[in-house]
Write a protein that holds these residues in place. Structure first.
Motif, PDB file in Angstrom:
ATOM      1  N   LEU B 247      25.752  48.753  52.313  1.00 16.54           N
ATOM      2  CA  LEU B 247      25.405  47.420  52.816  1.00 16.54           C
ATOM      3  C   LEU B 247      24.115  46.924  52.176  1.00 16.54           C
ATOM      4  O   LEU B 247      24.000  45.749  51.830  1.00 16.54           O
ATOM      5  N   LYS B 248      23.153  47.832  52.018  1.00 17.38           N
ATOM      6  CA  LYS B 248      21.913  47.421  51.356  1.00 17.38           C
ATOM      7  C   LYS B 248      22.220  46.998  49.908  1.00 17.38           C
ATOM      8  O   LYS B 248      21.641  46.040  49.393  1.00 17.38           O
ATOM      9  N   LYS B 251      23.572  43.533  49.980  1.00 16.13           N
ATOM     10  CA  LYS B 251      22.523  42.529  50.174  1.00 16.13           C
ATOM     11  C   LYS B 251      21.849  42.227  48.837  1.00 16.13           C
ATOM     12  O   LYS B 251      21.575  41.079  48.510  1.00 16.13           O
ATOM     13  N   GLU B 252      21.620  43.281  48.081  1.00 15.95           N
ATOM     14  CA  GLU B 252      20.981  43.091  46.792  1.00 15.95           C
ATOM     15  C   GLU B 252      21.887  42.301  45.844  1.00 15.95           C
ATOM     16  O   GLU B 252      21.431  41.458  45.088  1.00 15.95           O
ATOM     17  N   GLY B 254      23.932  40.109  46.730  1.00 16.50           N
ATOM     18  CA  GLY B 254      23.856  38.708  47.160  1.00 16.50           C
ATOM     19  C   GLY B 254      22.709  37.993  46.477  1.00 16.50           C
ATOM     20  O   GLY B 254      22.879  36.903  45.926  1.00 16.50           O
TER      21      GLY B 254
ATOM     22  N   THR C 167      23.907  32.556  50.925  1.00 15.28           N
ATOM     23  CA  THR C 167      23.183  33.820  50.789  1.00 15.28           C
ATOM     24  C   THR C 167      22.452  34.162  52.081  1.00 15.28           C
ATOM     25  O   THR C 167      22.472  35.310  52.536  1.00 15.28           O
ATOM     26  N   GLY C 170      25.008  35.301  54.524  1.00 11.31           N
ATOM     27  CA  GLY C 170      25.474  36.637  54.164  1.00 11.31           C
ATOM     28  C   GLY C 170      24.428  37.689  54.497  1.00 11.31           C
ATOM     29  O   GLY C 170      24.744  38.756  55.009  1.00 11.31           O
ATOM     30  N   PHE C 171      23.177  37.345  54.259  1.00 10.19           N
ATOM     31  CA  PHE C 171      22.096  38.276  54.575  1.00 10.19           C
ATOM     32  C   PHE C 171      22.039  38.548  56.058  1.00 10.19           C
ATOM     33  O   PHE C 171      21.916  39.692  56.493  1.00 10.19           O
ATOM     34  N   TYR C 172      22.132  37.447  56.830  1.00 12.94           N
ATOM     35  CA  TYR C 172      22.151  37.569  58.289  1.00 12.94           C
ATOM     36  C   TYR C 172      23.296  38.483  58.703  1.00 12.94           C
ATOM     37  O   TYR C 172      23.125  39.424  59.484  1.00 12.94           O
ATOM     38  N   PHE C 174      25.007  40.763  56.890  1.00 16.04           N
ATOM     39  CA  PHE C 174      24.852  42.160  56.464  1.00 16.04           C
ATOM     40  C   PHE C 174      23.780  42.866  57.287  1.00 16.04           C
ATOM     41  O   PHE C 174      23.933  44.027  57.647  1.00 16.04           O
ATOM     42  N   SER C 175      22.679  42.133  57.599  1.00  7.94           N
ATOM     43  CA  SER C 175      21.629  42.754  58.396  1.00  7.94           C
ATOM     44  C   SER C 175      22.172  43.174  59.750  1.00  7.94           C
ATOM     45  O   SER C 175      21.894  44.273  60.227  1.00  7.94           O
TER      46      SER C 175
END
Lengths: 438, 365, 195
Positions: B247-248, B251-252, B254, C167, C170-172, C174-175
């Protein structure tokens, strides 16, 4: 007459009954104002039915209400094609979510005996109404596209005419039957609202979605562990729900902002015939150039002599490019003594083509790595990247009658003589039999 | 007692490719990634993979319009850039992502070097990685030719001509060998349709097949052996590979896509070149000014301009062999020394890439 | 046939002689970017020669246009010289041939005299500016990289906003996915934490 009832009588009746019924419910059955949760009876299917349905319907409600309450703002937004597409896609996606959620919920009611104990006939009516309404909505969206845009000019005035007590049904009278049915469906749902579990809408339990789990403290360690475990599960579920939200939003935005572009890549670009003609012309020229190159190659394979230039055209300041027998560029100069000088233009360093402008000290430059070559000897300057001299190319000069008057071998030995008075008629050729390969 | 050679070989293979660990549970749920000050290095490889995926997709899209012939190549690229809807975007994505991918591959290699990630039993992972680096450079070199404009063809010409230069160091009887090699690569005495066809085949079929195979081997052996510890000390903690690390990684990816997309949308790759270099290649005219290879070849290009050619050959040969043999050469080297070596190489690459031209002009005047 | 063809070819590769090289030289020195005749001419090798866009290849109709262009001494006369590109033609139209010939002594003033209104390739950088910066006036993917970037950022702002939002979303997502997994894998340890 029927129209008057459906679009004027029914709405007023529905609103009246809805308001009165709700007041009555609040007075007589306050604790019944809920959705009659059945989560403790069956939880898994409920999640997969209830969540999509509620998320979907809230999005749809939002869209409808903005269009009805702020038609001006909405219309201006919808004038941007991208936003219109975004709104329509969001709407359709949400409708599909609703439909799937409803079907799961309906299926759940049908297949669980436990649930059927607490199911009333009203629930089936509500489900059927909602299914029909959502289905009709999808048909409207699919059959009469860009509803987000046209509704502000048709349905919004109709609603406002009802609210201002000056009913005006002329716009809606001529609309397709599917849209009319969708409108009637809305009034029917409003009508039954106070008497079914739909009443939970008025208590809008939005905090259900994101509330933190309730903390229950047990004295019994076993029960306590169970409760903590349940709480943690709930907590992670809350995170997963938010994650699903975030990711689907990201997917939606990406599909509008990025994927639509990628899709259009494959469509035929609609070019004006002028543009098309220009393009074709450029391509044709390129093909001709290639053909010319091939002809040159053929000529070099077939003929023993290749014409370079009239001797009189040549000079010592600007070299004339030609193509030698191995299809590499060469440069033709004419020295002060009137004799031609032919050099390979292929730099001996890394093969770039040397420039044809002679500088003050009689040198030509290879621009790639800055080597200067003396045109008399072909030698590179001191310290240049190129170490070897440019090859000399052998030549033959013929007079007007085609007789050879002078030649030079690849090693530079000359034969014959040039008569300056006849120089106008002299032509310069390169010769296969004298070329380096031969 | 001395073991027979065959059984030593079997032992070597068995410990390097531990197929008994080949089950999903082991590779996915149990794999862990250490967290420490060098752990950024674990992400760069994934990033390179991401840019490679972008390359595969945009490359396939460009194939819909590109025509690999000397008369059509340049026009078809112009057509993509100026007429196909969003064609410029796709082409820019391909160009920018290529640069990013090469940057990530180099950074990944340097970080692996710094973490001594090639140590036993990860030799095969490392060798596959070095192969991937070479294949990536191969992609860069072959892809550069395809637009068939002045800079593409002339830079390729210069690159290939350096093979000829090797001839001067061979004994007289073999001195034509170097030229034969170049002509074989080119497919003709002069760069032309044959060269374009060959490079096209390499760029879109042969190298992709190779890279898919080697990536498979590389990633599989990473999964089998797990991440290398990277430092001598105990890591601060360990993250589960799945789902935490993945998942990290996403994020990267993205962020990487955001940067790549905005860059490709707004900054045409072509604007970085003088426009005479973008004209169709003219076999019969003179070479325009400013022919240079892509930035990722500067670290060998500028030294090549400055030093005698044999120095370059010797250094490059030893560097390549040294890369392949690193697991055995640096077997006993400490992590700290490895970090110094990797930093020195990185410093050299950065200086040559950023200031190579200035250094060249300063020395050549 | 072959002879005419050869003659054509010799013209074609003669190249690199130019009509008014003062402007090219100035642009090149001013910008530090190598440029060629394609800045103003139809052919990158200049007007002399026999290939496309060069004097040796013109049809009678094109020659008429060329002559008309050559006599456009006053500004404001629309011309369509076949040896010039759209920028070259526009220079003569806007400032007139007389002024243009005068400017040969001061090529740096061409930008000022031509003015900064016209942007023929609509890439957001005025033709005169591109002349000073040595970039192509008729190619919308060619220009000063920074200016081009900022202009395109404005043109595509909707897409940029969308992808930034995507983005962030998506970040929200994935977090929270990370937190969710962390929470669910902590179930056991939490149970131990609240005895």
């Amino acid at each position: 007459m029927l129209e008057l009832f459906a679009f004027v009588g029914l709405p007023y009746a529905a609103i009246l009954i809805c308001v009165a019924g709700t007041v009555w419910r609040f007075r007589n059955d306050q604790y019944g104002i809920s959705s009659l949760s059945s989560q403790f009876l069956e939880g898994k299917k409920l999640l997969w039915g209830s969540a999509p349905w509620h998320i979907g319907i809230l999005i749809i409600f939002l869209g409808h209400f903005i269009a009805f309450l702020m038609p001006g703002v909405w219309q201006r937004l919808m004038a941007v094609p991208l936003l219109l597409a975004l709104a329509e896609m969001t709407g359709i996606a949400a409708t599909v979510m609703c439909l799937l959620g409803l079907i799961v919920l309906f299926y759940r009611r049908l297949t669980s005996a436990r649930l059927q104990k607490s199911t009333h006939i009203g629930d089936f009516i509500v489900t059927a109404l909602l299914l029909a309404q959502v289905g009709l909505g999808l048909m409207v969206a699919g059959g009469y596209r860009w509803g987000a845009s046209w509704s502000t000019g048709t349905l919004t005035p109709y609603i406002w005419s009802l609210i201002t007590f000056s009913p005006e049904i002329s716009v809606i009278r001529d609309m397709p039957i599917v849209i009319q049915a969708h409108v009637v469906g809305a009034w029917l749902i409003l009508l039954v609202l106070p008497f079914t579990r739909l009443i939970h809408m008025v208590s809008v339990p939005l905090q259900y979605l994101f509330r933190s789990p309730q903390k229950v403290v047990w004295n019994n360690p076993r029960r306590n562990n169970q409760a903590v475990a349940a709480r943690v599960t709930q907590e992670s579920r809350r995170h997963f729900l938010k994650a699903a939200f975030g990711l689907s939003a990201a997917g939606l935005l990406l599909s509008v902002g990025v994927l639509d572009k990628l899709g259009r890549f494959f469509q035929m670009p609609g070019l004006h015939h002028d543009e098309e003609a220009n393009l074709l012309e450029t391509r044709l020229r390129r093909l001709q150039l290639t053909a010319e190159e091939k002809e040159l190659e053929l000529e070099r394979l077939r003929s023993d002599y290749i014409y370079v230039a009239k001797l009189a055209e040549l000079n010592g300041t600007v070299g004339k490019y030609f193509i030698d027998y191995s299809m590499r560029p060469g440069l033709a100069f004419r020295a002060e003594d009137g004799w031609p000088m032919l050099l390979s233009a292929k730099c001996t360093h890394l093969g770039c083509t040397v420039g044809n402008q002679v500088d003050a000290s009689g040198r030509i430059l290879c621009p790639c790595h800055v080597s200067y070559f003396d045109i008399k000897t072909g030698m590179p300057n001191e310290g240049a990247p190129a170490k070897a001299p440019l090859d000399r190319i052998a030549w033959v000069v013929r007079d007007e009658q085609g007789n050879e008057v002078a030649t030079e071998s690849p090693r530079g030995s000359r034969t014959g003589r040039l008569d300056p008075t006849l120089a106008e008629g002299y032509s310069l050729f390169i010769v296969r039999s004298l070329s380096a390969e031969a | 007692m001395k073991q027979p050679l065959v059984s030593t070989l079997f032992d070597f293979i068995a410990s390097r490719i531990p197929l008994h660990k080949l089950d999903v549970r082991h590779m996915i749920t149990e794999k862990e990634v250490p967290v420490h000050r060098m752990s950024w290095g674990y992400y760069v490889g994934g990033l390179a993979l991401f840019f490679f995926i972008i390359q595969v997709f945009t490359g396939m899209m460009l194939l819909f319009y590109y025509e690999p012939t000397v008369s059509e190549a340049h026009e078809s690229v112009e057509y993509i850039t100026h007429f196909v809807t969003m064609g410029a975007l796709i082409r820019n994505l391909h160009a920018w992502s290529a640069s990013f991918m090469i940057f990530c591959v180099i950074a990944h290699m340097l970080s692996a070097l710094a973490m001594k990630a090639f140590a036993k039993p990860r030799e095969i992972t490392w060798i596959a990685g070095v192969l991937l680096l070479l294949i990536t450079f191969g992609f860069g070199f072959t892809g550069y030719l395809l637009p068939w404009n002045q800079i593409a063809v002339n830079a390729t010409k210069v690159g290939l001509a350096s093979i000829d230069q090797m001839g001067q160091y061979l004994p007289a009887a073999l001195s034509h060998l170097a030229e034969d090699v170049r002509v074989t690569i080119q497919g003709a005495p002069a760069i032309g349709q044959a060269t374009l066809s060959r490079f096209f085949a390499l760029h879109v079929v042969i190298l992709p097949l190779m890279i898919f195979g080697v990536i498979g081997l590389h990633v599989l052996s990473v999964q089998l052996h797990g991440m290398s510890p990277g430092i001598e000390d105990k890591p601060r903690r360990k993250d589960k590979f799945f789902p935490i690390f993945i998942l990290k990684d996403f994020k990267e990816w993205g962020i990487a896509f955001l940067v790549l997309f905005i860059l490709s949308l707004c900054l045409p790759f072509d604007s970085l070149f003088p426009y005479p270099l973008l004209e169709p290649y003219n076999a019969l005219g003179s070479t325009p000014d400013g022919i240079k290879p892509e930035w990722y070849f500067y670290f060998v290009y500028y030294p090549m301009e400055l030093l005698p050619f044999w120095v370059i050959i010797v250094v490059m040969t030893f560097a390549t062999l040294g890369l392949f043999a690193a697991p055995w050469i640096f077997k006993g080297t400490s992590h700290k020394t490895m970090r110094w070596i990797a930093s020195a190489i990185a410093a050299y690459m950065i200086v040559m890439t950023l200031f190579g031209e200035n250094i060249y002009h300063a020395i050549k005047g | 046939m072959l002879n005419t063809f050869l003659l054509l070819l010799t013209f074609l590769i003669a190249g690199s002689s130019f009509a008014y090289p003062e402007f090219q030289r100035f642009s090149q020195n001013n910008s530090g970017r190598p440029i060629n005749c394609a800045m103003c001419h139809a052919n990158g090798d200049g007007p002399e020669g026999a290939s496309r866009g060069q004097i040796g290849s013109l049809t009678p109709d094109e020659l008429n246009k060329l002559n008309a262009a050559r006599s456009a001494f006053a500004p404001g006369v629309p011309i369509q010289s076949p040896i010039l590109n759209a920028f070259g033609n526009n220079i003569i139209t806007v400032i007139g041939k007389t002024k243009f010939l005068e400017l040969r002594a001061h090529p740096e003033q061409l930008a000022e005299v031509y003015g900064y209104q016209s942007d023929l390739d609509s890439d957001g950088i005025a033709d005169a500016q591109e002349y000073l910066e040595g970039t192509h006036t008729l190619n919308n993917v060619h220009g000063n990289p920074m200016k081009l970037f900022l202009h395109n950022l404005k043109t595509f702002r909707l897409h940029v906003i969308l992808i930034v939002l995507a983005t962030i979303a998506g970040f929200y997502g994935f977090s929270h996915l990370l937190n969710g997994f962390a929470a669910s894998s902590n179930t056991k340890s939490s149970v131990e934490r609240y005895p």
